[in-house]
Design an enzyme around this catalytic site. Structure first.
Site, PDB file in Angstrom:
ATOM      1  N   GLU A   1      34.212  45.557  51.849  1.00  8.07           N
ATOM      2  CA  GLU A   1      35.116  44.982  50.845  1.00  8.07           C
ATOM      3  C   GLU A   1      36.482  45.615  50.976  1.00  8.07           C
ATOM      4  O   GLU A   1      36.584  46.838  51.141  1.00  8.07           O
ATOM      5  CB  GLU A   1      34.641  45.260  49.407  1.00  8.07           C
ATOM      6  CG  GLU A   1      33.515  44.388  48.932  1.00  8.07           C
ATOM      7  CD  GLU A   1      33.080  44.717  47.508  1.00  8.07           C
ATOM      8  OE1 GLU A   1      33.925  45.128  46.687  1.00  8.07           O
ATOM      9  OE2 GLU A   1      31.876  44.566  47.240  1.00  8.07           O
TER      10      GLU A   1
ATOM     11  N   GLU B   1      27.680  49.867  46.125  1.00  9.95           N
ATOM     12  CA  GLU B   1      28.381  50.865  45.314  1.00  9.95           C
ATOM     13  C   GLU B   1      27.512  51.489  44.220  1.00  9.95           C
ATOM     14  O   GLU B   1      27.713  51.214  43.028  1.00  9.95           O
ATOM     15  CB  GLU B   1      29.641  50.257  44.690  1.00  9.95           C
ATOM     16  CG  GLU B   1      30.636  49.757  45.695  1.00  9.95           C
ATOM     17  CD  GLU B   1      31.950  49.297  45.071  1.00  9.95           C
ATOM     18  OE1 GLU B   1      32.093  49.357  43.839  1.00  9.95           O
ATOM     19  OE2 GLU B   1      32.842  48.888  45.824  1.00  9.95           O
TER      20      GLU B   1
END
Ligand code: FCB
Length: 449
Positions: A353, A170
């Site tokens: 995730e 991320e």
């Protein structure tokens, strides 16, 4: 016991589909004394940064309890474990490997491999060594080259033992939350800072892919991006424009360089002084071919246009929310994945995730988290629906194996399948862990029939 009744026997969740669990170094490891400081150590020491004033000094004490945690992974019956390597644990300031630190990961990986688990290693899950931050951190172009050097050393040592490497987790959070909004480490603010840090992160990714290809030719190499599907608050032209802008600024800013070798057109809305410095050749370095992209998904964003003509995220005030205040919208995940599949020439995807913080209560050694089971159930169906519409998704990782240090929320938010009593470090299976295990067991049974 409630079963997590995913359509495991459909042809979409075929035998090769990988189910896993994920964690990251700073969130679980603890044992701060055995490594160098990271930007999170220093950020946590500042006032008003972490909602419960905690830090990752001890976290889940995973460095000492890793064997117990590997047992949890094995007992869950997952195919794969995704974790991150702590850069300040494995590297010294002089650029040499910290052998003790690396030995920890070597042993962890060997143990997982012996148990037949696939190993997904993240090389950067936000814990930048503080000595690099002292030289400018991600605002300093040199950090991208230092990252590539660190990745080269790790790649040389761990090589093809690792099934899949992801360079960054991320970059949106590392770049935007850390250097533009200041709500994550190192706590800097401003558009120029955010855009420049993000550019250097993306450059670091491209350089790292190049060195990993040399050292680990058989491993899969990718990156993890968080998807935030955007929806307009109203159907007004302004809100629709804000949605486009927000999506480009927060999400496509990280995806387009990888897949289109360019930044999205929202870059034109920035003053020259806010735009990142980009050197000739950078975009080609960033756009390395990838074996996969990991997609993290939690929620969607709703956008409106503010008085300055810039996008604003409207926090959900009601509806189906998790403890983070995040809206539960599994269909937004399907829509986004299908849109990306239609708009881009995507490499295979993993959902690296997905999960939810819930108001867990440990009672009689049990956590009855039916709400989390429902979250997983609906999101696994969302993944399945995307696959039915042609999206190539090769696996799904639940976030997270354990309750852990949830960044600016400290230990106040629990995302684990397994509950951690932080006072004793005892681990307790939540009902969602049992349900995940049962789902995986039934998959094995069905393939053996
Ligand atoms: C993601 C992070 C992960 C965790 C979850 C809840 O953005 O990658 O470390 O904090 O959110």
């Amino acid at each position: 016991m409630t079963k997590l009744a995913i359509p495991y026997d459909s042809k979409m969740f075929h035998q090769d589909f990988i189910f896993g669990v994920a964690t990251s170094s700073y969130q679980i490891e603890g044992d701060r004394a055995s490594r160098l400081d990271s930007i999170w150590d220093i950020f946590c020491q500042q006032e008003n940064t972490i909602s419960d004033q905690t830090n990752g000094d001890v976290a889940c004490d995973h460095i000492n309890r890793w064997q117990e945690d590997v047992n949890l992974i094995c007992d869950l019956g997952v195919d794969a474990y995704r974790f991150s390597i702590s850069w300040p644990r494995v590297m010294q300031e002089n650029g040499q490997v910290n052998e003790t630190g690396l030995a920890f990961y070597e042993l962890l990986i060997d143990t997982l491999k012996m148990q037949g688990k696939k190993v997904f290693v993240t090389l950067y899950h936000w814990d930048l060594p503080q000595y690099l931050e002292n030289k400018g951190g991600w605002l300093n172009r040199q950090t991208a080259y230092d990252f590539a050097d660190y990745c080269a050393l790790i790649g040389q040592r761990l090589g093809n033992k690792v099934d899949a490497y992801t360079t960054l987790n991320e970059p949106f959070c590392a770049g935007y939350l850390g250097y533009e909004l200041g709500i994550h480490a190192p706590g800097l603010t401003g558009k120029k800072n955010g855009r420049q840090a993000s550019h250097h992160l993306m450059l670091a990714h491209g350089l790292a892919v190049q060195v990993l290809r040399q050292h680990c030719p058989e491993a899969d190499i990718g990156i993890v991006i968080n998807i935030h599907p955007g929806y307009p608050l109203s159907q007004s032209a302004d809100d629709i424009a804000a949605t486009q802008m927000g999506g480009e600024y927060l999400f496509y800013w990280y995806l387009d360089p990888l897949l289109k070798q360019s930044y999205p057109s929202v870059i034109e809305h920035l003053n020259a002084s806010e735009q990142p410095d980009i050197l000739p050749g950078d975009m080609a370095i960033i756009a390395q071919p990838l074996d996969f992209i990991g997609m993290n998904y939690y929620t969607r964003n709703v956008y409106t246009m503010n008085a300055q003509g810039w996008f604003e995220i409207v926090p959900p005030s009601h509806g189906n929310l998790t403890e983070m205040g995040w809206e539960i919208v599994p269909e937004a995940m399907t829509e986004m994945l299908v849109t990306l599949h239609n708009e881009y020439d995507l490499p295979p995807l993993y959902i690296t995730e997905n999960g939810a913080a819930m108001p867990d209560k440990l009672e009689n050694k049990r956590v009855m988290d039916q709400n989390r089971i429902a979250y997983f159930q609906s999101h696994l169906l969302a993944v399945h629906n995307a696959m039915e519409q042609g999206v190539n998704i090769k696996g799904y990782f639940a976030w997270s194996l354990l309750d852990n240090f949830e960044w600016a929320e400290g230990f106040s938010k629990r995302f684990g399948l397994v509950y951690v009593d932080y006072a004793t470090q005892e681990r307790f299976w939540k009902d969602s862990a049992i349900a995940y295990r049962d789902m995986l067991t039934s998959r094995t049974l069905s393939t053996n029939e």
